[in-house]
Write a protein that holds these residues in place. Structure first.
Motif, PDB file in Angstrom:
ATOM      1  N   SER B 280       0.842  -1.185   0.000  1.00  0.00           N
ATOM      2  CA  SER B 280       0.000   0.000   0.000  1.00  0.00           C
ATOM      3  C   SER B 280       0.883   1.243   0.000  1.00  0.00           C
ATOM      4  CB  SER B 280      -0.888  -0.026   1.251  1.00  0.00           C
ATOM      5  OG  SER B 280      -1.661   1.131   1.308  1.00  0.00           O
ATOM      6  N   PRO B 281       1.007   1.885  -1.152  1.00  0.00           N
ATOM      7  CA  PRO B 281       1.937   3.020  -1.227  1.00  0.00           C
ATOM      8  C   PRO B 281       1.423   4.223  -0.445  1.00  0.00           C
ATOM      9  CG  PRO B 281       0.715   2.808  -3.283  1.00  0.00           C
ATOM     10  CD  PRO B 281       0.330   1.622  -2.431  1.00  0.00           C
ATOM     11  N   ALA B 282       2.346   4.942   0.152  1.00  0.00           N
ATOM     12  CA  ALA B 282       2.001   6.221   0.775  1.00  0.00           C
ATOM     13  C   ALA B 282       1.666   7.216  -0.328  1.00  0.00           C
ATOM     14  CB  ALA B 282       3.175   6.732   1.608  1.00  0.00           C
TER      15      ALA B 282
ATOM     16  N   LEU C 153       0.335   9.010  15.129  1.00  0.00           N
ATOM     17  CA  LEU C 153       1.656   9.558  14.929  1.00  0.00           C
ATOM     18  C   LEU C 153       1.552  11.035  15.270  1.00  0.00           C
ATOM     19  CD1 LEU C 153       4.112   8.005  13.967  1.00  0.00           C
ATOM     20  CD2 LEU C 153       3.665   8.771  11.674  1.00  0.00           C
ATOM     21  N   PRO C 224       1.786   4.372  14.068  1.00  0.00           N
ATOM     22  CA  PRO C 224       1.496   4.695  12.663  1.00  0.00           C
ATOM     23  C   PRO C 224       0.024   4.521  12.318  1.00  0.00           C
ATOM     24  CG  PRO C 224       2.489   2.535  12.809  1.00  0.00           C
ATOM     25  CD  PRO C 224       2.492   3.106  14.213  1.00  0.00           C
TER      26      PRO C 224
ATOM     27  N   ARG D 255       6.397   3.931   8.534  1.00  0.00           N
ATOM     28  CA  ARG D 255       6.126   5.278   9.030  1.00  0.00           C
ATOM     29  C   ARG D 255       6.686   5.374  10.426  1.00  0.00           C
ATOM     30  NH1 ARG D 255      -0.321   5.242   8.506  1.00  0.00           N
ATOM     31  NH2 ARG D 255      -0.292   4.167   6.511  1.00  0.00           N
ATOM     32  N   TYR D 273       8.726  13.341  10.909  1.00  0.00           N
ATOM     33  CA  TYR D 273       7.898  12.192  10.593  1.00  0.00           C
ATOM     34  C   TYR D 273       8.263  11.605   9.246  1.00  0.00           C
ATOM     35  CZ  TYR D 273       5.569  13.317  14.735  1.00  0.00           C
ATOM     36  OH  TYR D 273       5.340  13.517  16.047  1.00  0.00           O
ATOM     37  N   ARG D 274       8.052  10.327   9.155  1.00  0.00           N
ATOM     38  CA  ARG D 274       8.326   9.605   7.913  1.00  0.00           C
ATOM     39  C   ARG D 274       7.025   8.910   7.534  1.00  0.00           C
ATOM     40  NH1 ARG D 274      11.705   6.568  10.150  1.00  0.00           N
ATOM     41  NH2 ARG D 274      10.424   4.700  10.031  1.00  0.00           N
ATOM     42  N   LEU D 275       6.454   9.310   6.400  1.00  0.00           N
ATOM     43  CA  LEU D 275       5.193   8.703   5.960  1.00  0.00           C
ATOM     44  C   LEU D 275       5.450   7.831   4.752  1.00  0.00           C
ATOM     45  CD1 LEU D 275       2.923  11.799   6.467  1.00  0.00           C
ATOM     46  CD2 LEU D 275       2.803   9.657   7.728  1.00  0.00           C
ATOM     47  N   GLY D 276       5.675   6.563   4.991  1.00  0.00           N
ATOM     48  CA  GLY D 276       6.047   5.674   3.887  1.00  0.00           C
ATOM     49  C   GLY D 276       4.967   4.649   3.587  1.00  0.00           C
TER      50      GLY D 276
END
Lengths: 348, 348, 348, 348
Positions: B280-282, C153, C224, D255, D273-276
């Protein structure tokens, strides 16, 4: 009453187990041409006589009924023999490989005064039994539309397309729960064979119902997500059956659209919305096939047609045959043959 | 570049806000016959010149382009006037009230060398942009089927049925993401008007695509549950877009059916399953309409058709018109008119 | 009645908009040290007098009440000044930066006979108002346990830990819906700072309630997945509030455990299960802050404490302070200070 | 190798079936004091010798190992006898009724050089095996927190509270997947007995881990909704295991929160934050108990401790005993006894 299982393949063990577990039945025999398979089934239910010749079963006066779980192409012959031998019959779906054979079987059962029941197992699940009751008692009001979705990553069958493989479930349920049964006059079918498998792997059926309503069925062998959901929209409430959500299998939404009676042209103004509660009834834990056995016995005892009798199996067959014709005509509506015995005999 | 908004109704404020917020555009005017409405829109974006006569806008040499958000029946007249005045045009969907008008508008834009863009906003959401990229780069393989569902408790529109109200979204998206655009030759439509509203409130479209694939669209104004989901099945992977699930809007299933090349008759044996991971891509958080404004400016600057140009609006119109004919014929397939300008001009 | 907003930061615009939109209130001023910010807020609601000196607000005899949305450390000073000036006060949570200040504010309001209301906005959402009613009318029976989860988050705050940042919401709601309010005598808190951020980013509160019940709160800045869910188990029914599921925000499960009255030792035998229906009430669409403004006005008019009065703000503060002590003691239970003014004054 | 099952109650049939189905094992006997029960189990797997005297099993030189599924209070005696007779032992959880007995069993096995394996079945599910691998290969980074929830409408047990009934699953899994095993030095436990059942029906455990991390376990017998979910937050990614969602059992969120190394005071500024993407690996369909049998055989053959050896059972027991002490002290942290044999023998 005594019963025998004929056919010890995929479904036979379930029939044997539920006959054995039923207070109404005594399991008298498991019959299969392959003695080893029959023996395995008999042992799996704690032992039962094993027979390889179906004539032996049919000749046994202690056997009142047979439950037939053999390939569809053999149904016509076996059911005919059983009825001629005076046995009541429970037969797996589809009732027969083609409609003409089905008509003959239904007529024969009627002539002989025997119960011919189609094993539409889904109809005996607690969810479907409840849906039938809810509709019958008017909880949904008049039916506006039905949307049934049955998709999964499924085996591409060698002999039938996805409509014949999966839609019988949806059609049998519709026939069971709709007030007048599955009474559509025509069906439009669309389908696709994008893998070049030689038969439709994706299919859609549109069935116009009485009073402008419509039933729609979507089946698919190529879906990586599995969905088994039926939505039944009514004038009073809408029901959603999500068979893969055990925590909330049925939801009844007290929401809908009200149309005023005024005959003016501005239809938007005539329509209002109702935003009410949602309700999810608790359902008992019951094995559907146990209910099938009870219904089979009860129909025989009271001399009435079973809830899913031969006629219901025939109505499903009639839709499937019409759907195949519509599919060949790229969706042009095909008339659904009327179930002749019902019209003549008027018994259903 | 300078732009004016024409039409200060439901959508106009969004156009004005995004023109104002864009680095590419200067909002030069908000135009509406109703000065009060125009003023409210102008104030909501921090002030802008208010105009009630569209001719004033068209005569202004500082205005390079207009964004038109008026009722569909006025599109033909307004777009024609704007193009004749040398303005580039962004117009709300549907492109026009009927296909003939749309063809004339597209041809006129081509003759004048102006950009005519249809505001298919959905195509510029991060989800749809990503779907387009995934398909283009082959992540899904060849497309096998598309299932699009857009159902909700919706207002019964006074002038259009549910197919014309909701399906344009699905059709525009299909046209945007499918490799060859919306290239079906025929469409089968089914629908129901169970409330006696005078038009279909439940509708289904089946569009046979190339190579045996099929696109199917389901729309419904009477559903108490809201679903906006598109499933795109491919030979390599299957994508599910669930627009109402912000936590996992796109899912790509690396699961599917493989069909061997052997030409033997036993198709079940030829098929095998692949059970792989799901991914599931961000997606970035972007307002789709901001992307529309960027694309509009970019198309004008580089003298190329916009991604959702007049032709795409025309292809959607063509399917809708054919769908209405099929609906009247209870699902019999109706041919979809070919977009003449594309064939002649060869420019799209 | 006339009202002024003090503080034009994050929350101020919402206060101004809802005062402006309320039939009970006239927005008399927006006050902020920063004139530009105050002007922006005033303009966003269609214009209002802008003031930079709070004394000007407090001296205005047409202003009956102030809504204060400034940083927590300024609450004590501003609220005290306002009460001394005879104004009713609505103040953002937390009531004050520490409990002692809160006690002084509550006592002052009581002395002056003025309404001091804490803006526990969540309590005025349709969902929480309905939960309060359901519990009050006995729909859940006696409360057995409460489980509240609020994870996301989230920004690691520079001045407070995750318990002080997020748990006030849960505690205010518990205080609002539980029959006797938030009446725990002790709290056990656990927490973790696995990032070395200098304060707990993951936290848990266990609050023993009367009759052996327990409330538990889980908060987390590092998750998350976003969850906002409260489960309230009762002897009759259990309620689940899933704030992120707009289609079914409240579910009431008529399922539970019944314990027989017999005093024998075999407890398993004494327990039986009830598997009943699930019900999800429709909730009106209302902005919580509009309800806050109505309640504020109503409390002033009828001379009664607001539903979320200063005492409720104080009870939340008391739990937070005790939680910090328990956290320092690795979960050892810390006594929760009793709200002195309530005990003395007996007014709440 | 030859194996016997001792105990033909709830779990015995599963052990017998998996021994019978394993290529590593020959099922030599089913032993139970109740001959009828033993016979039923033997027949259910297609027949096996039935024994009522455990000494007969222990004296049989063809039996290399025993799988014990008797009540916990009998484990110490039976396991001791079996080890003294030179048999390898697989024993149901909990390892013993108290820690002292468990220590003695582990020491005896070590002295005799025999494998003592605890049947922590969950650890051998495809999901948990994958979690272990993902953590071991660093996919999650350093562990920040673990949240495990196991709630359901469950029988109130007559002899143990909800912590001893349900938490062993969570603790065994934590011991299995965390890099250093379950190494917490203390535990804080909270619980409630709101029904007056004589023991906690709702329970919470907080286990501080190394480096400021924390594990938290929530168990509940009174919840009408069933949840079995574990969240493992790491510096690189966060994993969610939702055991009741077969379509997406594991989700790995790329994330998280990054904390810069700068030592300044403003922590909010240091955090980003990292939203992956989210990723859900496909899992094979395997019966966990079949994997248990393979591991048992492999440990014996290679003379190594089993993955879930006696020490792991002992670590779980140690936490449970400490939790009971903390529960009695209302959450005050209780030290967890160190597993003596490991320290002395250094073999685990």
């Amino acid at each position: 009453m005594g019963a025998a299982v004929i056919g010890a393949g995929y479904w036979g063990p379930n029939l044997a187990r539920n006959l054995r577990g039923s207070a109404d039945w005594e399991l008298m025999a498991v019959c299969d041409l392959d003695r080893e398979r029959a023996t395995r089934v008999a042992e799996s239910v704690g032992g039962a006589p094993v027979v390889t010749d179906v004539e032996e079963v049919l000749a046994d006066p202690l056997i009142d009924a047979v439950a037939i779980a053999t390939p569809a192409r053999t149904h016509h012959g076996l059911v005919t023999r059983a009825l001629e031998a005076g046995k009541h019959v429970l037969v797996e779906k589809p009732l027969a490989a083609d409609r003409a054979a089905g008509v003959a079987m239904v007529e024969l059962a009627r002539e002989r005064g025997l119960v011919l029941m189609t094993d539409h197992t889904y109809c005996y699940t607690p969810a479907v039994l409840r849906i039938r009751d809810l509709i019958a008692e008017g909880a949904l009001g008049d039916i506006l539309y039905v949307d049934s979705t049955r998709i999964n990553l499924g085996l591409v069958q060698p002999d039938v397309d996805v409509l014949w493989d999966l839609a019988p479930h949806d059609l049998a349920i519709l026939d069971f729960v709709l007030p007048g049964g599955l009474s559509a006059a025509t069906v439009s079918a669309s389908g696709a064979d994008p893998l070049g498998a030689g038969r439709a792997c994706v299919g859609y059926l549109a069935l116009p119902l009485a009073n402008g309503a419509m039933a729609h069925v979507q089946v698919n062998w190529l879906s990586p997500t599995k969905i088994r959901r039926m939505v039944i929209g009514g004038t009073r409430r809408t029901l959603v059956w999500d068979d893969l959500n055990p925590a909330q299998r049925l939801s009844i939404f007290d929401r809908g659209v009200d149309v005023a009676l005024a005959g003016d042209a501005d239809h938007a103004a005539r329509v209002s919305y109702r935003l009410g509660d949602t309700w999810s009834p608790a359902l008992p834990e019951q094995e559907a096939l146990a209910n099938v056995m009870t219904e089979f016995a009860s129909a025989i005892r009271s001399g009435r047609p079973a809830r899913t009798d031969g006629d219901s199996g025939l109505r499903v067959l009639s839709v499937l045959e019409a759907a195949s014709r519509s599919l060949a005509a790229q969706g042009a509506p095909a008339p659904i043959a009327t179930t002749v015995p019902t019209l003549i005999g008027g018994a259903a």
